[in-house]
Scaffold this active site. Structure first.
Site, PDB file in Angstrom:
ATOM      1  N   GLY A   1     -33.201 -24.867 -34.979  1.00 49.79           N
ATOM      2  CA  GLY A   1     -32.695 -25.886 -35.904  1.00 49.79           C
ATOM      3  C   GLY A   1     -33.380 -25.831 -37.259  1.00 49.79           C
ATOM      4  O   GLY A   1     -32.744 -25.999 -38.300  1.00 49.79           O
TER       5      GLY A   1
ATOM      6  N   ARG B   1     -44.323 -18.225 -27.849  1.00 47.09           N
ATOM      7  CA  ARG B   1     -44.719 -19.174 -28.898  1.00 47.09           C
ATOM      8  C   ARG B   1     -46.232 -19.336 -28.982  1.00 47.09           C
ATOM      9  O   ARG B   1     -46.765 -19.593 -30.065  1.00 47.09           O
ATOM     10  CB  ARG B   1     -44.053 -20.532 -28.660  1.00 47.09           C
ATOM     11  CG  ARG B   1     -42.592 -20.473 -29.032  1.00 47.09           C
ATOM     12  CD  ARG B   1     -41.928 -21.814 -28.909  1.00 47.09           C
ATOM     13  NE  ARG B   1     -40.614 -21.776 -29.511  1.00 47.09           N
ATOM     14  CZ  ARG B   1     -39.623 -22.600 -29.197  1.00 47.09           C
ATOM     15  NH1 ARG B   1     -39.798 -23.519 -28.271  1.00 47.09           N
ATOM     16  NH2 ARG B   1     -38.465 -22.489 -29.804  1.00 47.09           N
TER      17      ARG B   1
ATOM     18  N   LYS C   1     -19.799 -22.819 -32.749  1.00 48.96           N
ATOM     19  CA  LYS C   1     -18.973 -23.749 -33.514  1.00 48.96           C
ATOM     20  C   LYS C   1     -19.187 -23.640 -35.017  1.00 48.96           C
ATOM     21  O   LYS C   1     -20.311 -23.541 -35.498  1.00 48.96           O
ATOM     22  CB  LYS C   1     -19.266 -25.187 -33.063  1.00 48.96           C
ATOM     23  CG  LYS C   1     -18.829 -25.427 -31.629  1.00 48.96           C
ATOM     24  CD  LYS C   1     -18.682 -26.892 -31.325  1.00 48.96           C
ATOM     25  CE  LYS C   1     -20.039 -27.539 -31.123  1.00 48.96           C
ATOM     26  NZ  LYS C   1     -19.997 -28.963 -30.878  1.00 48.96           N
TER      27      LYS C   1
ATOM     28  N   GLY D   1     -31.777 -20.056 -32.424  1.00 51.56           N
ATOM     29  CA  GLY D   1     -32.374 -19.900 -31.105  1.00 51.56           C
ATOM     30  C   GLY D   1     -31.651 -18.878 -30.244  1.00 51.56           C
ATOM     31  O   GLY D   1     -32.276 -17.991 -29.646  1.00 51.56           O
TER      32      GLY D   1
HETATM   33  P1  ADP Z   1     -27.777 -19.940 -32.629  1.00 44.86           P
HETATM   34  O1  ADP Z   1     -28.564 -20.686 -31.581  1.00 44.86           O
HETATM   35  O2  ADP Z   1     -28.254 -18.527 -32.785  1.00 44.86           O
HETATM   36  O3  ADP Z   1     -27.697 -20.688 -33.921  1.00 44.86           O
HETATM   37  P2  ADP Z   1     -25.275 -20.981 -31.625  1.00 44.86           P
HETATM   38  O4  ADP Z   1     -26.013 -21.990 -30.823  1.00 44.86           O
HETATM   39  O5  ADP Z   1     -24.495 -21.453 -32.787  1.00 44.86           O
HETATM   40  O6  ADP Z   1     -26.274 -19.794 -32.082  1.00 44.86           O
HETATM   41  O7  ADP Z   1     -24.241 -20.207 -30.709  1.00 44.86           O
HETATM   42  C1  ADP Z   1     -24.600 -19.534 -29.534  1.00 44.86           C
HETATM   43  C2  ADP Z   1     -23.544 -19.702 -28.481  1.00 44.86           C
HETATM   44  O8  ADP Z   1     -22.270 -19.325 -28.956  1.00 44.86           O
HETATM   45  C3  ADP Z   1     -23.824 -18.812 -27.293  1.00 44.86           C
HETATM   46  O9  ADP Z   1     -24.123 -19.624 -26.181  1.00 44.86           O
HETATM   47  C4  ADP Z   1     -22.513 -18.051 -27.088  1.00 44.86           C
HETATM   48  O10 ADP Z   1     -22.135 -17.940 -25.738  1.00 44.86           O
HETATM   49  C5  ADP Z   1     -21.521 -18.891 -27.850  1.00 44.86           C
HETATM   50  N1  ADP Z   1     -20.331 -18.124 -28.259  1.00 44.86           N
HETATM   51  C6  ADP Z   1     -20.295 -17.026 -29.013  1.00 44.86           C
HETATM   52  N2  ADP Z   1     -19.036 -16.559 -29.131  1.00 44.86           N
HETATM   53  C7  ADP Z   1     -18.250 -17.404 -28.421  1.00 44.86           C
HETATM   54  C8  ADP Z   1     -16.844 -17.465 -28.140  1.00 44.86           C
HETATM   55  N3  ADP Z   1     -16.015 -16.547 -28.627  1.00 44.86           N
HETATM   56  N4  ADP Z   1     -16.397 -18.470 -27.371  1.00 44.86           N
HETATM   57  C9  ADP Z   1     -17.255 -19.395 -26.876  1.00 44.86           C
HETATM   58  N5  ADP Z   1     -18.584 -19.397 -27.109  1.00 44.86           N
HETATM   59  C10 ADP Z   1     -19.079 -18.417 -27.864  1.00 44.86           C
HETATM   60 MG    MG Z   2     -28.022 -22.325 -30.304  1.00 43.68          MG
END
Ligand code: ADP
Ligand code: MG
Length: 397
Positions: A374, A36, A200, A351
């Site tokens: 976010g 960063r 989620k 992230g």
């Molecule tokens: P980002 O930060 O890129 O927006 P998220 O925070 O929404 O992504 O999601 C990332 C998390 O989702 C990771 O920690 C990963 O382990 C989890 N994840 C991905 N697939 C699954 C799954 N099938 N079951 C449980 N957790 C999952």
């Molecule tokens: Mg995340």
């Protein structure tokens, strides 16, 4: 609307107050990852090359009054000085007489780093008094902290709100984020493919809704796919499923029929652990005592077929639990597919997604990897970010 940038204002001999995102991980009192800080260098270097007095400010972590010494900006100042190859004067306050005196003594080419903005209770409250004290330090305000732009804090939005006459412009990092995220939000070259995953569905409903409307195809993986499987009546075993969102998933499947692509196979295991035994099954044959932790090989192929013709791709959310090597294949395969797309614009937001692309060693192969977690999601939902809204609009934009 395009925003003015540091190129559009005169900074010669001016006090330029720059909100940067120096919210870096620390280990043993030193900066553990300086990504960063490096991301802000082009802006800082430009200002120095143009004879400005550069005053930098950022938050760092979530300090409390009892542990604030762990969140001082000193390690950041040390690393920044190394990277810039010139001294950085780190102050022990955010505002007040010490800061005013130091700023008054500045010469063009000097760099000051203020103390952690979150040491001031008024920062998160966007207290106008704190914002006024910060604004008093500046002839020009620059926001280069895209990752904090979704928060209306004193340092991100307040400074300009209390001093509407103060020139307020984007730094180069902010400009880049707005350009590429703006392109995938509003003006994608087609075919436009969106890949959504992550834990989620409830975190991503806003993004999914908006992008399903403008994309030609939406590929869904990660934990969020499970809730769609449930909506289709499939056995999901012990997978992460959001019962509250099953109705929403059903509704989305109906409204975007033909556009949404779900996994056809999955990697399952009997428990959530790095050494759990992995097995590939069709998504309609998930055993009741197993959980889905990654997309399977047939899905990777199917997604690959759709991606190959894409001219624009936006990706948010890992395809599986990539933190565990056994369940990282799907995520890394998608990263590899994007890296190999020739002549397409590939943008990664979120992230964990950015971390996954870095872990795969493929960040340089993407057109743009957003520095905002976010913030990038809120932007993609179509929201106007407070830290962007306050910046001056470019003329004839
Ligand atoms: P980002 O930060 O890129 O927006 P998220 O925070 O929404 O992504 O999601 C990332 C998390 O989702 C990771 O920690 C990963 O382990 C989890 N994840 C991905 N697939 C699954 C799954 N099938 N079951 C449980 N957790 C999952
Ligand atoms: Mg995340």
């Amino acid at each position: 609307m395009r925003k003015k940038t540091i190129r559009d204002v005169d900074v010669n001999n001016k006090r330029v107050l720059v909100r940067v995102d120096f919210n870096v991980p620390l280990k043993d009192g030193e900066v553990a990852d300086d990504m960063r800080i490096r991301a802000a260098l082009p802006t800082i270097q430009y200002l120095l090359d143009h004879n400005a007095k550069v005053i930098l400010m950022s938050h760092l972590g979530r300090p409390k009054p009892e542990n604030r010494d762990q969140f001082r900006m000193d390690p950041v100042a040390r690393r920044l000085a190394e990277l810039l190859g010139r001294p950085v004067k780190k102050l022990d306050a955010v505002v007040g007489p010490e800061v005013e005196a130091a700023v008054a003594a500045m010469q063009p080419g000097d760099v000051i780093l203020l103390e952690n903005t979150r040491f001031e209770p008024g920062e998160k409250k966007n207290d106008p008094e704190l914002a006024r004290q910060l604004a008093a330090l500046a002839d020009v305000y620059v926001n280069d902290a895209f990752g904090s732009a979704h928060r209306a804090h004193a340092s991100t939005a307040g400074v300009k709100q209390v001093r509407p006459d103060l020139p307020a412009v984007a730094g180069f990092l902010m400009e880049r984020e707005l350009e590429f995220l703006g392109k995938v939000r509003e003006n994608p070259e087609r075919p436009y493919v969106v890949i959504l995953g992550g834990a989620k569905i409830s975190d991503k409903i806003g993004v999914l809704e908006r992008l399903a409307q403008i994309a030609d195809a939406v590929l869904i993986g990660g934990g969020m796919a499970n809730t769609f499987f449930k909506a289709l009546g499939y056995e999901t075993g012990t997978s992460l499923v959001e019962e509250d969102a099953v109705e929403t998933a059903r509704d989305l499947l109906q409204r975007y029929d033909g556009k949404l692509h779900l996994p056809v196979d999955a990697v399952v295991a009997d428990r959530f652990a790095p050494d759990a035994e992995a097995e590939v099954v069709d998504v309609q044959a998930v055993p009741a005592d197993k959980m889905i932790l990654d997309i399977g090989p047939k899905t990777i192929e199917h997604f690959g077929d759709i991606l190959r013709s894409a001219k624009t791709v936006f990706w948010n959310g890992p395809m599986g639990v990539f933190e565990f090597e056994r369940f990282a294949k799907g995520t890394f395969a998608i990263a590899e597919l994007l890296a190999q797309l020739d002549g397409a614009t590939t943008v990664v937001g979120g992230g964990d997604s950015a971390a996954a692309v870095r872990k795969a060693g493929l960040s340089d192969k993407m057109t743009h990897v957003s520095t905002g977690g976010g913030a990038s999601l809120e932007f993609m939902e179509g929201k106007e970010l407070p830290g962007v809204a306050v910046l001056d609009d470019a003329e004839n934009a």
